[in-house]
Write an enzyme that holds these catalytic residues in place. Structure first.
Site, mmCIF file in Angstrom:
data_model
loop_
_atom_site.group_PDB
_atom_site.id
_atom_site.type_symbol
_atom_site.label_atom_id
_atom_site.label_comp_id
_atom_site.label_asym_id
_atom_site.label_seq_id
_atom_site.Cartn_x
_atom_site.Cartn_y
_atom_site.Cartn_z
ATOM 1 C CB ALA A 1 -0.697 0.075 1.524
ATOM 2 C CB SER B 1 1.628 3.003 4.393
ATOM 3 O OG SER B 1 3.284 3.061 4.252
ATOM 4 C CB THR C 1 -4.739 1.880 8.636
ATOM 5 O OG1 THR C 1 -5.065 2.443 10.029
ATOM 6 C CG2 THR C 1 -6.351 2.215 8.105
ATOM 7 C CG ASP C 2 -6.150 2.485 14.130
ATOM 8 O OD1 ASP C 2 -5.828 3.394 12.659
ATOM 9 O OD2 ASP C 2 -5.521 3.220 15.059
ATOM 10 C CD GLU C 3 -3.681 6.631 9.883
ATOM 11 O OE1 GLU C 3 -4.368 7.251 8.995
ATOM 12 O OE2 GLU C 3 -3.152 6.152 10.229
ATOM 13 C CE1 TYR D 1 -3.218 4.132 4.192
ATOM 14 C CE2 TYR D 1 -3.343 5.156 6.390
ATOM 15 C CZ TYR D 1 -3.052 4.264 5.915
ATOM 16 O OH TYR D 1 -2.249 3.032 6.382
ATOM 17 C CE LYS E 1 -4.706 -0.242 4.296
ATOM 18 N NZ LYS E 1 -4.145 -1.245 3.539
ATOM 19 N NE ARG F 1 -2.692 9.486 14.380
ATOM 20 C CZ ARG F 1 -3.069 10.539 15.071
ATOM 21 N NH1 ARG F 1 -4.367 10.632 15.970
ATOM 22 N NH2 ARG F 1 -3.598 11.018 13.803
HETATM 23 P P1 NAD Z 1 5.392 0.804 3.559
HETATM 24 O O1 NAD Z 1 4.816 1.788 3.294
HETATM 25 O O2 NAD Z 1 6.147 1.174 4.856
HETATM 26 O O3 NAD Z 1 6.006 -0.217 3.006
HETATM 27 C C1 NAD Z 1 4.294 -0.366 1.629
HETATM 28 C C2 NAD Z 1 5.139 -1.418 0.683
HETATM 29 O O4 NAD Z 1 4.705 -1.952 -0.684
HETATM 30 C C3 NAD Z 1 6.571 -1.578 0.217
HETATM 31 O O5 NAD Z 1 7.701 -1.975 0.594
HETATM 32 C C4 NAD Z 1 6.397 -0.849 -1.230
HETATM 33 O O6 NAD Z 1 7.565 -0.748 -2.023
HETATM 34 C C5 NAD Z 1 5.018 -1.632 -1.142
HETATM 35 N N1 NAD Z 1 4.170 -1.373 -2.300
HETATM 36 C C6 NAD Z 1 3.489 0.050 -2.651
HETATM 37 N N2 NAD Z 1 2.614 0.183 -3.760
HETATM 38 C C7 NAD Z 1 3.180 -0.845 -4.692
HETATM 39 C C8 NAD Z 1 2.412 -1.388 -5.945
HETATM 40 N N3 NAD Z 1 1.604 -0.350 -6.052
HETATM 41 N N4 NAD Z 1 2.511 -2.172 -5.841
HETATM 42 C C9 NAD Z 1 3.623 -3.556 -5.302
HETATM 43 N N5 NAD Z 1 3.853 -3.213 -4.271
HETATM 44 C C10 NAD Z 1 4.114 -1.934 -3.527
HETATM 45 O O7 NAD Z 1 4.398 0.209 4.618
HETATM 46 P P2 NAD Z 1 3.246 -0.309 5.878
HETATM 47 O O8 NAD Z 1 3.933 0.791 7.131
HETATM 48 O O9 NAD Z 1 4.678 -1.242 6.492
HETATM 49 O O10 NAD Z 1 2.059 -1.120 6.196
HETATM 50 C C11 NAD Z 1 1.982 -2.261 5.424
HETATM 51 C C12 NAD Z 1 0.654 -1.949 5.772
HETATM 52 O O11 NAD Z 1 -0.131 -2.280 7.120
HETATM 53 C C13 NAD Z 1 -0.673 -1.422 4.572
HETATM 54 O O12 NAD Z 1 -1.701 -1.809 4.324
HETATM 55 C C14 NAD Z 1 -1.013 0.035 5.971
HETATM 56 O O13 NAD Z 1 -2.032 0.451 5.157
HETATM 57 C C15 NAD Z 1 -0.922 -1.491 6.999
HETATM 58 N N6 NAD Z 1 -1.118 -0.479 8.103
HETATM 59 C C16 NAD Z 1 0.244 -0.189 8.302
HETATM 60 C C17 NAD Z 1 -0.317 0.929 9.666
HETATM 61 C C18 NAD Z 1 0.883 1.867 10.403
HETATM 62 O O14 NAD Z 1 1.227 2.214 11.582
HETATM 63 N N7 NAD Z 1 2.481 1.072 9.831
HETATM 64 C C19 NAD Z 1 -1.908 0.261 10.844
HETATM 65 C C20 NAD Z 1 -2.305 0.107 10.194
HETATM 66 C C21 NAD Z 1 -1.891 -0.771 8.821
HETATM 67 P P1 TYD Z 2 2.400 9.585 11.720
HETATM 68 O O1 TYD Z 2 3.806 8.482 12.027
HETATM 69 O O2 TYD Z 2 2.564 9.839 10.113
HETATM 70 O O3 TYD Z 2 0.965 8.129 11.238
HETATM 71 P P2 TYD Z 2 -0.133 8.325 11.379
HETATM 72 O O4 TYD Z 2 -1.001 10.017 10.701
HETATM 73 O O5 TYD Z 2 -1.015 7.622 10.308
HETATM 74 O O6 TYD Z 2 -1.083 8.764 12.490
HETATM 75 O O7 TYD Z 2 1.970 10.673 13.022
HETATM 76 C C1 TYD Z 2 1.603 9.579 14.058
HETATM 77 C C2 TYD Z 2 1.112 10.960 14.776
HETATM 78 O O8 TYD Z 2 2.210 12.336 14.537
HETATM 79 C C3 TYD Z 2 0.176 12.011 13.349
HETATM 80 O O9 TYD Z 2 -1.150 12.370 15.374
HETATM 81 C C4 TYD Z 2 1.448 13.077 12.958
HETATM 82 C C5 TYD Z 2 2.504 13.473 13.742
HETATM 83 N N1 TYD Z 2 3.425 14.046 13.418
HETATM 84 C C6 TYD Z 2 3.670 15.255 13.391
HETATM 85 O O10 TYD Z 2 3.828 15.984 14.928
HETATM 86 N N2 TYD Z 2 5.225 15.421 13.083
HETATM 87 C C7 TYD Z 2 5.623 14.935 11.712
HETATM 88 O O11 TYD Z 2 6.858 15.275 11.482
HETATM 89 C C8 TYD Z 2 5.006 13.152 11.628
HETATM 90 C C9 TYD Z 2 5.400 12.519 10.632
HETATM 91 C C10 TYD Z 2 3.697 12.913 12.334
#
Ligand code: NAD
Ligand code: TYD
Length: 350
Positions: free
Chosen positions: A86, A88, A133-135, A158, A162, A222
């Protein structure tokens, strides 16, 4: 639930790389295929320790490419899919929503179509697991928790993308009988996270004595989950979750951004041997994110009761481990910030 050829999408990213490692090491009898386009967020250096495992194959490719995805399913007949690929990052989605529609919505539909074409004669024993995601639930006020029954109400491009993909997965279940599970998780943190998200960005900025940009008044909340606990939950949901169900995953661990950043600063000072208060001086309040959700908080009772899952570390422990990882993996961080990590694929796979 057992699988033979398991497709994990987005396995070179932050959460995906932990999931790939976990499955490759635990399920030697599965063939595990990591499909990743290696966008800026994909980093194969995350998976150096498993890249030579006999049950692991990396495939570079884009889920937005319908023909390519169809052909891949015809070739490998993946009977299990764990879909993490995704776009993300919320801030990027504000600048370029279409990129999020392409990957998060259309890419997911391409996977659903290919999976359906492969198995529609008999879906028995097959599973499509969509990681979300919870978002998607939007924002909470000062009280309350997101449950699996909370109505979707996404506020950023975003979370809208999702939410849309979640709806398509569910619709394929209802319309075509496609067997699926979905989990909606809170904010993850831990090793290998790209330093554009709050925690790794601030660790990197402290190391480089750069300002820590806190959006708005910093009073946004968060719920944080250690990434390895997420991987453990994904294992459980994939193997034991009920068909057509959603599971909310969270750490029972709410932090206001400013309190989290203050704790991070203290731990960093301590580990770097600096006087307490040094890193806090870098905190700089900056313009707020448009449409910034006030508070996310997850009720993870369902997975706790049904599958016996819960977070294994406190936030203080998890944060400390995370900082230790970044401090002892300076090369990883340098490669990511310089862009050198993108050369690894050519070196390793050309
Ligand atoms: P990330 O951005 O670190 O990794 C995403 C990966 O997907 C990367 O390796 C990227 O190269 C690959 N990718 C992107 N577009 C692509 C495409 N078109 N085809 C093939 N590969 C592609 O993301 P993450 O933080 O590891 O999140 C992974 C999943 O978990 C996502 O679906 C995100 O919505 C979900 N998620 C993330 C969080 C969080 O806090 N990071 C929380 C809840 C859910
Ligand atoms: P982030 O890590 O981008 O995750 P998400 O937006 O998916 O929750 O951000 C976490 C929280 O931190 C969010 O409330 C936005 C805030 N934030 C900042 O205050 N400064 C920053 O530079 C970033 C990247 C996020």
């Amino acid at each position: 639930m057992k699988t033979n050829n398991l497709l994990i999408t987005g396995g070179a990213g932050f959460i995906g790389s932990h999931v790939v490692r976990f499955f490759v090491n635990k399920y030697r009898e599965y063939q595990i295929f990591n499909l990743d386009e290696l966008t800026y967020a994909g980093n194969l250096e995350n998976l150096k320790d498993v890249e030579d495992s006999p049950n692991y194959t990396f495939i570079k490719g884009n889920i937005n490419n319908e023909d390519f995805i169809d052909q891949l399913f015809i070739k490998y007949r993946f009977d299990g899919v764990i879909h993490l690929a995704a776009e993300s990052h919320v801030d990027r989605s504000i600048k370029d929503p279409l990129a999020f529609v392409r990957t998060n919505v259309i890419g997911t539909i391409n996977l659903l179509n290919a999976f359906k074409a492969c198995w529609q004669d008999n879906f028995e024993g097959k599973r499509f697991y969509h990681i979300s995601t919870d978002e998607v639930y939007g924002t909470l006020g000062e009280t309350g928790l997101f449950t699996e029954r909370t109505a979707y109400d996404p506020n950023s491009p975003y979370s809208a993308s999702k939410a849309s993909s979640d709806h398509f997965v569910r619709a394929y279940g209802e319309t075509y009988g496609l067997p699926y599970v979905i989990s909606n998780c809170s904010n993850n943190y831990g090793p290998n996270q790209f330093p554009e998200k709050l925690i790794p960005l601030f660790i990197n900025n402290i190391l480089n004595n750069k300002p820590l940009p806190v959006y708005g008044d910093g009073n946004y909340t968060r719920d944080w989950l250690y990434v390895i606990d997420h991987a453990l939950a994904i294992d459980l949901v994939f193997h034991k979750g009920k068909n057509k169900e959603t599971y909310n995953l969270g750490g029972f661990n709410e932090w206001k951004n400013i309190d989290l950043v203050t704790l991070l600063c203290k731990q960093m000072d301590d580990k770097l041997g600096k006087p307490i208060g040094t890193s806090e001086k870098l905190i700089t309040y900056v313009k707020d994110r448009p449409g910034h959700d006030l508070r996310y908080a997850i009720d993870a009772t369902k997975i706790n009761k049904e599958l016996g899952w819960g977070p294994s570390v406190t936030f203080e422990e998890g944060l400390s481990k995370t900082i230790d990882w970044y401090l002892s993996n300076e090369e990883w961080l340098n490669h990511v910030t310089s862009g050198d990590y993108q050369k690894y694929y050519l070196k390793q796979y050309s």
